[in-house]
Design a protein around this motif. Structure first.
Motif, PDB file in Angstrom:
ATOM      1  N   THR A   1       0.808  -1.220   0.000  1.00 33.25           N
ATOM      2  CA  THR A   1       0.000   0.000   0.000  1.00 33.25           C
ATOM      3  C   THR A   1       0.844   1.274   0.000  1.00 33.25           C
ATOM      4  N   TRP A   2       1.847   1.335   0.865  1.00 38.12           N
ATOM      5  CA  TRP A   2       2.597   2.571   1.042  1.00 38.12           C
ATOM      6  C   TRP A   2       3.251   3.076  -0.246  1.00 38.12           C
ATOM      7  N   PRO A   3       3.826   2.243  -1.085  1.00 35.12           N
ATOM      8  CA  PRO A   3       4.428   2.761  -2.323  1.00 35.12           C
ATOM      9  C   PRO A   3       3.458   3.539  -3.208  1.00 35.12           C
ATOM     10  N   LYS A   4       2.179   3.282  -3.070  1.00 26.64           N
ATOM     11  CA  LYS A   4       1.188   3.991  -3.879  1.00 26.64           C
ATOM     12  C   LYS A   4       1.009   5.444  -3.416  1.00 26.64           C
ATOM     13  N   TYR A   5       1.355   5.707  -2.164  1.00 28.25           N
ATOM     14  CA  TYR A   5       1.106   7.030  -1.587  1.00 28.25           C
ATOM     15  C   TYR A   5       2.380   7.782  -1.201  1.00 28.25           C
ATOM     16  N   GLU A   6       3.515   7.108  -1.147  1.00 27.44           N
ATOM     17  CA  GLU A   6       4.731   7.711  -0.600  1.00 27.44           C
ATOM     18  C   GLU A   6       5.155   8.975  -1.349  1.00 27.44           C
ATOM     19  N   SER A   7       5.149   8.931  -2.656  1.00 21.53           N
ATOM     20  CA  SER A   7       5.579  10.089  -3.435  1.00 21.53           C
ATOM     21  C   SER A   7       4.658  11.279  -3.197  1.00 21.53           C
ATOM     22  N   GLU A   8       3.360  11.035  -3.205  1.00 20.98           N
ATOM     23  CA  GLU A   8       2.391  12.103  -2.953  1.00 20.98           C
ATOM     24  C   GLU A   8       2.561  12.657  -1.536  1.00 20.98           C
ATOM     25  N   TRP A   9       2.781  11.760  -0.578  1.00 21.06           N
ATOM     26  CA  TRP A   9       2.968  12.179   0.816  1.00 21.06           C
ATOM     27  C   TRP A   9       4.192  13.086   0.955  1.00 21.06           C
ATOM     28  N   LYS A  10       5.293  12.741   0.300  1.00 21.79           N
ATOM     29  CA  LYS A  10       6.489  13.584   0.355  1.00 21.79           C
ATOM     30  C   LYS A  10       6.215  14.964  -0.228  1.00 21.79           C
ATOM     31  N   THR A  11       5.456  14.996  -1.319  1.00 21.38           N
ATOM     32  CA  THR A  11       5.117  16.275  -1.941  1.00 21.38           C
ATOM     33  C   THR A  11       4.272  17.128  -0.997  1.00 21.38           C
ATOM     34  N   MET A  12       3.318  16.489  -0.347  1.00 22.14           N
ATOM     35  CA  MET A  12       2.461  17.221   0.585  1.00 22.14           C
ATOM     36  C   MET A  12       3.260  17.735   1.788  1.00 22.14           C
ATOM     37  N   GLU A  13       4.213  16.955   2.263  1.00 24.83           N
ATOM     38  CA  GLU A  13       5.082  17.426   3.350  1.00 24.83           C
ATOM     39  C   GLU A  13       5.805  18.697   2.946  1.00 24.83           C
ATOM     40  N   ALA A  14       6.439  18.654   1.772  1.00 29.02           N
ATOM     41  CA  ALA A  14       7.194  19.814   1.300  1.00 29.02           C
ATOM     42  C   ALA A  14       6.284  21.024   1.134  1.00 29.02           C
ATOM     43  N   LYS A  15       5.095  20.820   0.588  1.00 28.95           N
ATOM     44  CA  LYS A  15       4.150  21.923   0.410  1.00 28.95           C
ATOM     45  C   LYS A  15       3.746  22.536   1.747  1.00 28.95           C
ATOM     46  N   ALA A  16       3.556  21.678   2.748  1.00 29.91           N
ATOM     47  CA  ALA A  16       3.174  22.186   4.071  1.00 29.91           C
ATOM     48  C   ALA A  16       4.300  23.000   4.683  1.00 29.91           C
ATOM     49  N   ILE A  17       5.516  22.546   4.528  1.00 32.13           N
ATOM     50  CA  ILE A  17       6.662  23.241   5.131  1.00 32.13           C
ATOM     51  C   ILE A  17       6.882  24.608   4.493  1.00 32.13           C
ATOM     52  N   VAL A  18       6.758  24.685   3.167  1.00 30.60           N
ATOM     53  CA  VAL A  18       7.036  25.959   2.489  1.00 30.60           C
ATOM     54  C   VAL A  18       5.810  26.859   2.431  1.00 30.60           C
ATOM     55  N   GLY A  19       4.676  26.393   2.933  1.00 28.94           N
ATOM     56  CA  GLY A  19       3.489  27.238   3.018  1.00 28.94           C
ATOM     57  C   GLY A  19       2.576  27.209   1.805  1.00 28.94           C
ATOM     58  N   GLN A  20       2.758  26.248   0.921  1.00 28.98           N
ATOM     59  CA  GLN A  20       1.879  26.157  -0.262  1.00 28.98           C
ATOM     60  C   GLN A  20       0.514  25.599   0.106  1.00 28.98           C
ATOM     61  N   ILE A  21       0.454  24.844   1.202  1.00 29.10           N
ATOM     62  CA  ILE A  21      -0.830  24.417   1.760  1.00 29.10           C
ATOM     63  C   ILE A  21      -0.786  24.707   3.259  1.00 29.10           C
ATOM     64  N   SER A  22      -1.940  24.800   3.878  1.00 28.09           N
ATOM     65  CA  SER A  22      -1.985  25.084   5.313  1.00 28.09           C
ATOM     66  C   SER A  22      -1.714  23.804   6.102  1.00 28.09           C
ATOM     67  N   MET A  23      -1.410  23.965   7.379  1.00 29.22           N
ATOM     68  CA  MET A  23      -1.215  22.795   8.220  1.00 29.22           C
ATOM     69  C   MET A  23      -2.518  22.039   8.397  1.00 29.22           C
ATOM     70  N   ASP A  24      -3.638  22.747   8.426  1.00 21.84           N
ATOM     71  CA  ASP A  24      -4.935  22.061   8.518  1.00 21.84           C
ATOM     72  C   ASP A  24      -5.135  21.150   7.307  1.00 21.84           C
ATOM     73  N   GLU A  25      -4.715  21.631   6.129  1.00 22.99           N
ATOM     74  CA  GLU A  25      -4.852  20.803   4.920  1.00 22.99           C
ATOM     75  C   GLU A  25      -3.935  19.582   4.996  1.00 22.99           C
ATOM     76  N   PHE A  26      -2.721  19.796   5.509  1.00 23.65           N
ATOM     77  CA  PHE A  26      -1.808  18.663   5.602  1.00 23.65           C
ATOM     78  C   PHE A  26      -2.314  17.640   6.617  1.00 23.65           C
ATOM     79  N   LYS A  27      -2.797  18.106   7.753  1.00 26.34           N
ATOM     80  CA  LYS A  27      -3.304  17.183   8.763  1.00 26.34           C
ATOM     81  C   LYS A  27      -4.542  16.441   8.273  1.00 26.34           C
ATOM     82  N   ALA A  28      -5.356  17.124   7.499  1.00 26.19           N
ATOM     83  CA  ALA A  28      -6.535  16.451   6.926  1.00 26.19           C
ATOM     84  C   ALA A  28      -6.089  15.369   5.945  1.00 26.19           C
ATOM     85  N   TYR A  29      -5.027  15.650   5.217  1.00 22.44           N
ATOM     86  CA  TYR A  29      -4.502  14.678   4.253  1.00 22.44           C
ATOM     87  C   TYR A  29      -3.987  13.427   4.965  1.00 22.44           C
TER      88      TYR A  29
END
Length: 521
Positions: free
Chosen positions: A466-494
């Motif tokens: 299962t994890w390989p299907k989501y790992e790349s997307e998860w890394k992208t979402m982490e980076a977006k949350a850190i640099v402020g492209q998405i809010s922390m609420d959006e990341f936590k919801a993800y």
């Protein structure tokens, strides 16, 4: 004229008669017809020397952590001499090893021995489950033929390398105390900043350092905490420990949530988001490379870095070429709820896997080689090399020479199991006795206070799929949350959405069951 065959017969009879007469004369006049005994062997004569055993060719796929070594240099020549081997190494730059290994596993064209620094990679575990490697358990048996592997490994070393109860690898032995969160102590002193004791104090210190012009070039270009990939790579889990992510965390169904999907990990991402905003985490953090980061830290361009503690002496000396007062300190920090930002290793830094394509008889030969590399003798050699060439003894401490620094390093430990050494990744082979004694004192509580990621050594088949299907997307979402492209609420919801997936819940339950089996609790 007599025919030729008659002549030959006459000659033969003459010879037989002569031999009979000689035999008769040899009885010394006793009348005995027995032949004289053969001369006695000289007891002083040296026994015939056995033919030397031909060196065993050993082919290994392994990580390259320094410049590519000359396999004919003094270190590698002696290693091969002591192990009676001929090494054929495929060195792969450490930053590329996971990608290259995945390609090799996918192709099925495996090397005889594959050395992986991470035994938990899904691709590796799946390969083992699918029969890519030999189960070494039946070969090892009661370890009667492998005393070094029986006596010189870390506790539970082989359990961390097992899949479905089968031992698929021998360990790359490394100490539990390994990574240190380093900071330039001289820079703290220069700015009158107390040594941080909490994660918040640490972030505040980095902000002050990056706002200052510590190298005197008229620019505020000193970097804060550096790493590579998503967040700070090797150091990310260390920070996560400070937020409690290494404490087993369970969902409502009793499933154990994988470390990276815990709410505590989300809290760490929020911490890095603020650090990024303050300048303590470089803008380029997500694309930085290992070799680049090491260069930045050892040449005084960055304030903080997470890496093995044994580098401290070498990197201090490098920094002192331009900044004479340079001093590196490994921090002991507490998180918001009192958890320490310390990650212990298992004593096993990945393992050596033998391809199933290797014939059974050759597996035994390779195991004999690996058994020898787990001896204390070969371990001492791996850390220090040859006396008088690679090291000299000063005040009872082995200290690397200039040649030793070049030839004895992380890469040089990549061709053997080695024996477990508690301070093996703390003591600097190039440091003085005083330096190393002080460094051990600096980190002596780490082994007591740190935690091992609870997911080391346990497996969930569902997670692997299962994890390989989501790992790349998860890394992208982490980076977006850190640099402020998405809010922390959006990341936590993800991440909450990922945790709620039926297949994730199934994986968490499998992890929980595996953890109980592994720990016996």
């Amino acid at each position: 004229m007599k025919p030729l065959h008659v002549k030959r017969l006459s000659m033969s009879l003459s010879c037989l008669l002569a031999i009979s007469m000689l035999a008769a004369c040899s009885d010394g006049g006793s009348g005995s017809k027995t032949a004289a005994p053969a001369p006695a062997a000289d007891p002083k004569a040296a026994p015939k020397a056995a033919e030397p055993e031909k060196p065993l060719t050993v082919k290994i796929f392994a990580g390259l952590y320094n410049d590519a070594p000359d396999m004919n240099n003094a270190y590698w020549t002696e290693w091969q001499k002591r192990t009676n081997s001929k090494l054929e190494m495929e060195w792969v730059p450490s930053g590329d090893i996971d990608t290259k290994m995945d390609l090799v596993l996918a192709s099925g064209d495996l090397p005889e021995i594959l050395s992986s620094p991470n035994a938990n990679r899904p691709s590796l575990i799946n390969a083992a489950k699918n029969g890519a490697f030999w189960d070494l358990g039946p070969f090892l048996g009661d370890f009667k033929e492998y005393p070094n592997l029986k006596n010189n490994l870390a506790k539970d070393a082989l359990k961390y390398l097992s899949v479905d109860g089968k031992v698929y690898a021998l360990p790359r032995s490394r100490s539990r105390v390994d990574l240190g969160l380093k900071i330039r102590k001289d820079w703290l002193d220069k700015l009158n900043i107390p040594v941080p004791t909490t994660l918040d104090e640490y972030a505040a210190a980095l902000k002050k350092i990056t706002d200052a012009d510590l190298d005197g070039n008229g620019k505020k270009d000193t970097l804060g905490i550096i790493g590579q990939g998503v967040v700070v790579d090797d150091g990310t889990t260390l920070f996560a420990a400070g937020f409690g992510a290494l404490n087993p965390t369970y969902n409502e169904e009793g499933g154990m949530i994988e470390t990276r999907l815990t709410p505590q990990w989300d809290d760490m991402i929020a911490y890095f988001r603020q650090m990024y905003s303050d300048g303590g985490l470089p803008k380029e953090f997500s694309v930085m490379k290992r070799t680049q980061n090491e260069e930045l830290f050892r040449t005084g361009k960055a304030a903080s870095y997470t890496n093995s503690i044994w580098w401290d002496d070498e990197w201090e000396k490098e920094n002192r070429k331009t900044q004479p007062d340079a001093k590196i300190l490994n921090l002991l920090l507490k998180g918001p709820k009192g958890d320490y930002a310390l990650e212990l290793q298992t004593g096993v830094s990945g393992g050596y896997y033998i391809s199933k394509k290797v014939p059974e008889a050759r597996v035994k030969q390779l195991l004999k080689y690996l058994e020898q590399t787990a001896s204390q003798e070969m371990t001492d050699f791996a850390y220090y090399g040859i006396e008088g060439v690679h090291y000299k003894v000063v005040d009872g401490q082995k200290t690397l020479t200039e040649q030793g620094v070049k030839e004895v390093n992380v890469t040089s430990k990549g061709a053997g199991v080695l024996a477990y050494s508690k301070w093996g990744k703390v003591i600097s082979a190039s440091g003085s006795k005083a330096f190393n004694d002080a460094k051990i004192k600096e980190v002596e509580k780490f082994d007591e206070l740190g935690l091992v990621d609870p997911f080391r050594g346990i497996i969930s088949p569902t997670w692997l799929n299962t994890w390989p299907k989501y790992e790349s997307e998860w890394k992208t979402m982490e980076a977006k949350a850190i640099v402020g492209q998405i809010s922390m609420d959006e990341f936590k919801a993800y991440t909450a959405k990922l945790r709620a997936l039926p297949e994730m819940k199934k994986a968490f339950k499998e992890f929980s069951d595996a953890y109980k089996t592994f720990t016996g609790k």
